[in-house]
Design an enzyme around this catalytic site. Structure first.
Site, PDB file in Angstrom:
ATOM      1  N   LYS A 233      10.311 -23.291 -16.886  1.00 23.47           N
ATOM      2  CA  LYS A 233      11.409 -22.363 -17.237  1.00 23.47           C
ATOM      3  C   LYS A 233      12.745 -22.800 -16.653  1.00 23.47           C
ATOM      4  CE  LYS A 233       8.805 -18.574 -18.910  1.00 23.47           C
ATOM      5  NZ  LYS A 233       8.168 -17.301 -18.728  1.00 23.47           N
ATOM      6  N   ARG A 268       0.099 -18.750 -16.170  1.00 25.46           N
ATOM      7  CA  ARG A 268       0.267 -19.301 -17.523  1.00 25.46           C
ATOM      8  C   ARG A 268       1.064 -20.595 -17.414  1.00 25.46           C
ATOM      9  NH1 ARG A 268       4.007 -19.251 -21.593  1.00 25.46           N
ATOM     10  NH2 ARG A 268       3.215 -18.777 -23.678  1.00 25.46           N
TER      11      ARG A 268
HETATM   12  N1  HH2 Z   1       6.619 -17.021 -21.316  1.00 24.81           N
HETATM   13  C1  HH2 Z   1       6.772 -17.538 -22.545  1.00 24.81           C
HETATM   14  C2  HH2 Z   1       6.042 -17.049 -23.635  1.00 24.81           C
HETATM   15  N2  HH2 Z   1       5.129 -16.061 -23.463  1.00 24.81           N
HETATM   16  N3  HH2 Z   1       4.003 -14.555 -22.053  1.00 24.81           N
HETATM   17  C3  HH2 Z   1       3.809 -14.028 -20.837  1.00 24.81           C
HETATM   18  N4  HH2 Z   1       2.914 -13.047 -20.657  1.00 24.81           N
HETATM   19  N5  HH2 Z   1       4.534 -14.450 -19.745  1.00 24.81           N
HETATM   20  C4  HH2 Z   1       5.467 -15.436 -19.849  1.00 24.81           C
HETATM   21  O1  HH2 Z   1       6.108 -15.776 -18.812  1.00 24.81           O
HETATM   22  C5  HH2 Z   1       5.700 -16.031 -21.130  1.00 24.81           C
HETATM   23  C6  HH2 Z   1       4.932 -15.547 -22.233  1.00 24.81           C
HETATM   24  C7  HH2 Z   1       7.769 -18.642 -22.759  1.00 24.81           C
HETATM   25  O2  HH2 Z   1       7.144 -19.900 -22.701  1.00 24.81           O
HETATM   26  P1  HH2 Z   1       6.675 -20.751 -23.980  1.00 24.81           P
HETATM   27  O3  HH2 Z   1       5.576 -20.053 -24.699  1.00 24.81           O
HETATM   28  O4  HH2 Z   1       6.315 -22.122 -23.574  1.00 24.81           O
HETATM   29  O5  HH2 Z   1       7.961 -20.914 -24.862  1.00 24.81           O
HETATM   30  P2  HH2 Z   1       8.395 -20.292 -26.252  1.00 24.81           P
HETATM   31  O6  HH2 Z   1       8.473 -18.821 -26.068  1.00 24.81           O
HETATM   32  O7  HH2 Z   1       9.738 -20.944 -26.526  1.00 24.81           O
HETATM   33  O8  HH2 Z   1       7.345 -20.665 -27.273  1.00 24.81           O
END
Ligand code: HH2
Length: 292
Positions: A233, A268
């Site tokens: 992040k 995660r």
């Molecule tokens: N962060 C992201 C997406 N989903 N869900 C939970 N519960 N907690 C988190 O911190 C969280 C989440 C963001 O990361 P990522 O899925 O890699 O990116 P993107 O939303 O751009 O697909």
């Protein structure tokens, strides 16, 4: 030690996700597979089903306890993806993976329509970053017995980073999560199925993220497993000289390890192998502290 003590006093020992009772004695690692063209750190890499499946299997081999499939980026500024398009991306991956006996599957969606289809195929967990923004979500999860992650977000991904403000970020986010947990329980979701997540980076400044991570005790005290997502992040980049997402691994491992020391039960991450190794050490130290 208050963090360790709080964990012993109130933290649940399993997370119920349909037919799986996932032990929380050691932190669970959730490996992320974004089946999207535009996720902030891996967008476009696993958009076709074969590549996504291969990546999911690799994360399981590396020691992920669950794999999480998402078809809608929630990066700052992202626009919603319609349910049909989310499912078009997810369907071939979910249906194949659900037939593999060792895979525990989480679906990252705020859409009850997408959750319903994924649960019908055998998904075990719904990770709802809107924490029941879709009024049909709680009933649906209750019926299936699936695990449910409720995450705090300020606004929507399109707007969340526009000058987020809180009087007391830890107290406000904890109160929000407790209220959404109670709503889920009132709709019939088992308490042991619910995990809570303060939503690092979702409508928060660097200072807010640090306050939440430093104040994790307040979330552990709510009595549900606490999930933390710090992987790659932006705040990690900011703290390390504006490093890009692909260079945030060490920073993320530090934050994940400290979160586990503070009582986080689920982490995660995109980087499963490294996280599993870092958390083996953090968990051993945490447990030694609890015993002493
Ligand atoms: N962060 C992201 C997406 N989903 N869900 C939970 N519960 N907690 C988190 O911190 C969280 C989440 C963001 O990361 P990522 O899925 O890699 O990116 P993107 O939303 O751009 O697909």
């Amino acid at each position: 030690m208050s963090a360790g003590g709080t964990r012993i006093a109130t933290a649940p020992s399993v997370w119920r996700c349909r037919d799986r009772a996932l032990s929380l004695d050691a932190p669970l690692v959730v490996g992320v597979v974004n089946v999207t063209p535009d996720s902030f750190s891996d967008g476009g890499r696993h958009l076709d089903a074969e590549t996504a499946l291969a990546h999911a299997r690799r994360l399981l081999d590396e020691g992920a306890d669950l794999v999480e499939l998402g078809a809608e980026s929630t990066r700052p500024g992202a626009e919603p993806v319609p349910a049909d398009e989310q499912w078009r991306r997810l369907a071939p991956v979910v249906t194949t993976l659900a037939r593999e006996p060792l895979a525990v599957i989480s679906i990252d969606t705020a859409s009850a329509a997408v959750a319903e289809r994924a649960l019908a195929e055998g998904a075990h967990v719904i990770n709802d970053v809107s924490a029941l923004g879709d009024p049909a979500m709680a009933g649906l999860v209750a019926q299936s017995g699936a695990g449910l992650v409720l995450m705090h977000m300020r606004g929507t991904p399109a707007t969340m980073q526009q000058d987020p403000r809180y009087d007391d970020v830890v107290a406000e986010v904890a109160a929000f999560l407790a209220a959404r947990r109670d709503t889920a329980v009132a709709a019939g979701v088992a308490r042991e199925a619910i995990a809570l997540d303060p939503g690092i980076g979702f409508g928060k400044t660097v200072a807010h993220n640090l306050a939440l991570l430093a104040g994790l005790d307040a979330f552990v005290a709510l009595g549900q497993p606490v999930l933390i997502g710090v992987s790659r992040k932006r705040f990690l980049g900011t703290l390390t000289g504006d490093l890009p997402p692909e260079e945030r691994l060490e920073a993320g491992l530090a934050a994940a390890a400290i979160s586990v020391m503070q009582g986080a039960a689920i982490v995660r991450t995109h980087d499963v192998r490294a996280t599993v190794r870092a958390l083996a050490v953090a968990t051993a130290i945490r447990d030694a502290r609890i015993r002493s």
